[in-house]
Design a protein around this motif. Structure first.
Motif, PDB file in Angstrom:
ATOM      1  N   THR A   1     -10.811   4.340  -0.335  1.00  0.00           N
ATOM      2  CA  THR A   1      -9.737   3.410  -0.056  1.00  0.00           C
ATOM      3  C   THR A   1     -10.039   2.030  -0.593  1.00  0.00           C
ATOM      4  O   THR A   1      -9.217   1.154  -0.485  1.00  0.00           O
TER       5      THR A   1
ATOM      6  N   PRO B   1     -10.959  -0.677  -3.690  1.00  0.00           N
ATOM      7  CA  PRO B   1     -10.642  -0.755  -5.110  1.00  0.00           C
ATOM      8  C   PRO B   1     -11.850  -0.397  -5.964  1.00  0.00           C
ATOM      9  O   PRO B   1     -12.981  -0.633  -5.578  1.00  0.00           O
TER      10      PRO B   1
ATOM     11  N   ALA C   1      -8.684   0.028   4.266  1.00  0.00           N
ATOM     12  CA  ALA C   1      -8.421  -0.646   2.997  1.00  0.00           C
ATOM     13  C   ALA C   1      -7.842  -2.038   3.217  1.00  0.00           C
ATOM     14  O   ALA C   1      -8.296  -3.015   2.612  1.00  0.00           O
TER      15      ALA C   1
ATOM     16  N   ARG D   1      -1.961  -1.018  -4.111  1.00  0.00           N
ATOM     17  CA  ARG D   1      -2.956   0.034  -3.989  1.00  0.00           C
ATOM     18  C   ARG D   1      -2.341   1.346  -3.513  1.00  0.00           C
ATOM     19  O   ARG D   1      -1.497   1.367  -2.641  1.00  0.00           O
ATOM     20  N   ASP D   2      -2.801   2.447  -4.104  1.00  0.00           N
ATOM     21  CA  ASP D   2      -2.497   3.780  -3.607  1.00  0.00           C
ATOM     22  C   ASP D   2      -3.593   4.142  -2.617  1.00  0.00           C
ATOM     23  O   ASP D   2      -4.782   3.971  -2.916  1.00  0.00           O
ATOM     24  N   VAL D   3      -3.213   4.625  -1.459  1.00  0.00           N
ATOM     25  CA  VAL D   3      -4.175   5.051  -0.443  1.00  0.00           C
ATOM     26  C   VAL D   3      -3.920   6.525  -0.165  1.00  0.00           C
ATOM     27  O   VAL D   3      -2.927   6.869   0.468  1.00  0.00           O
TER      28      VAL D   3
ATOM     29  N   TYR E   1       0.846  -1.183   0.000  1.00  0.00           N
ATOM     30  CA  TYR E   1       0.000   0.000   0.000  1.00  0.00           C
ATOM     31  C   TYR E   1       0.888   1.243   0.000  1.00  0.00           C
ATOM     32  O   TYR E   1       1.743   1.398   0.870  1.00  0.00           O
TER      33      TYR E   1
ATOM     34  N   VAL F   1      -2.332  -7.462  -3.259  1.00  0.00           N
ATOM     35  CA  VAL F   1      -2.964  -6.196  -3.644  1.00  0.00           C
ATOM     36  C   VAL F   1      -1.886  -5.117  -3.787  1.00  0.00           C
ATOM     37  O   VAL F   1      -0.971  -5.037  -2.976  1.00  0.00           O
TER      38      VAL F   1
ATOM     39  N   ASP G   1      -9.530  -5.689   2.345  1.00  0.00           N
ATOM     40  CA  ASP G   1      -8.872  -6.623   1.431  1.00  0.00           C
ATOM     41  C   ASP G   1      -8.626  -7.969   2.105  1.00  0.00           C
ATOM     42  O   ASP G   1      -8.869  -9.021   1.520  1.00  0.00           O
TER      43      ASP G   1
END
Length: 194
Positions: free
Chosen positions: A159, A161, A131, A145-147, A69, A143, A135
């Motif tokens: 937060t 997807p 997030a 992911r940008d948070v 993340y 995963v 998940d």
């Protein structure tokens, strides 16, 4: 991108499926996953085991990697007294289970520990926590992911997807698409929370 800091966290569960969270005794007092920063020449697995025991007193068993993340601060956001923007943080979030029925050591002061079911998290959790727990509860692994992290006190940005065929807010879709109901201003019972 500003400077990058590497960190670890874990979605630690007990035998009933509850998640261990830490509420820090300073600042906004939001709930967060246990974890911390990597030390020089330390890998994420070793850091997770060390940091989580140091912060919570619990020995844990790592199961797998939920994901990586990236916590990015909005452009131009600089904390008071800093010469530049705060660093972006890349967090390796692991799925883990508590080893035993009680902590191996007493947790240090400053972190109030509590257990929560994934579908009943406190309202004030960090965007990363919401997030990653979502998940992990959905059984996702790997995963990426940008948070986004908003200014202190601001509600967290989306937060979760974006599902294929479902536009994100601000991209031509309806505001809040892909967010939990409470982040859209709706009652939590208005849809099934992932």
């Amino acid at each position: 991108m500003s400077a990058l800091t590497w960190a670890v966290a874990a979605v630690v569960t007990d035998d009933t499926g509850r998640v261990l969270l830490c509420q820090q005794g300073r600042g906004a007092r939001r709930y967060a996953l246990p974890g911390g920063r990597l030390r020089p020449a330390e890998g994420p697995v070793r850091a997770a085991l060390r940091d989580i025991r140091a912060e919570t007193g619990w020995d844990i068993e790592l199961i797998d990697l939920v994901g990586a993340y990236h916590l990015a601060n909005p452009p131009g956001e600089a904390a008071a007294g800093r010469a530049g923007p705060p660093p972006d943080v890349l967090v390796h979030v692991f799925r883990a289970r508590a080893a035993g029925v009680r902590p191996a050591t007493d947790p240090p002061p400053g972190c109030r520990l509590s257990w929560h079911f994934p579908d009943a998290l406190p309202e004030v959790v960090t965007p990363l926590t919401r997030a990653a727990v979502t998940d992990a509860a959905a059984g996702r692994s790997g995963v990426l992911r940008d948070v986004p992290c908003g200014p202190a006190g601001a509600p967290p940005a989306a937060t979760l997807p974006v599902q294929e065929g479902q536009p994100a807010a601000g991209q031509g879709g309806r505001p809040g698409a892909g967010q939990p109901p409470e982040q859209r201003g709706e009652a939590a019972g208005s849809s099934v929370r992932p």
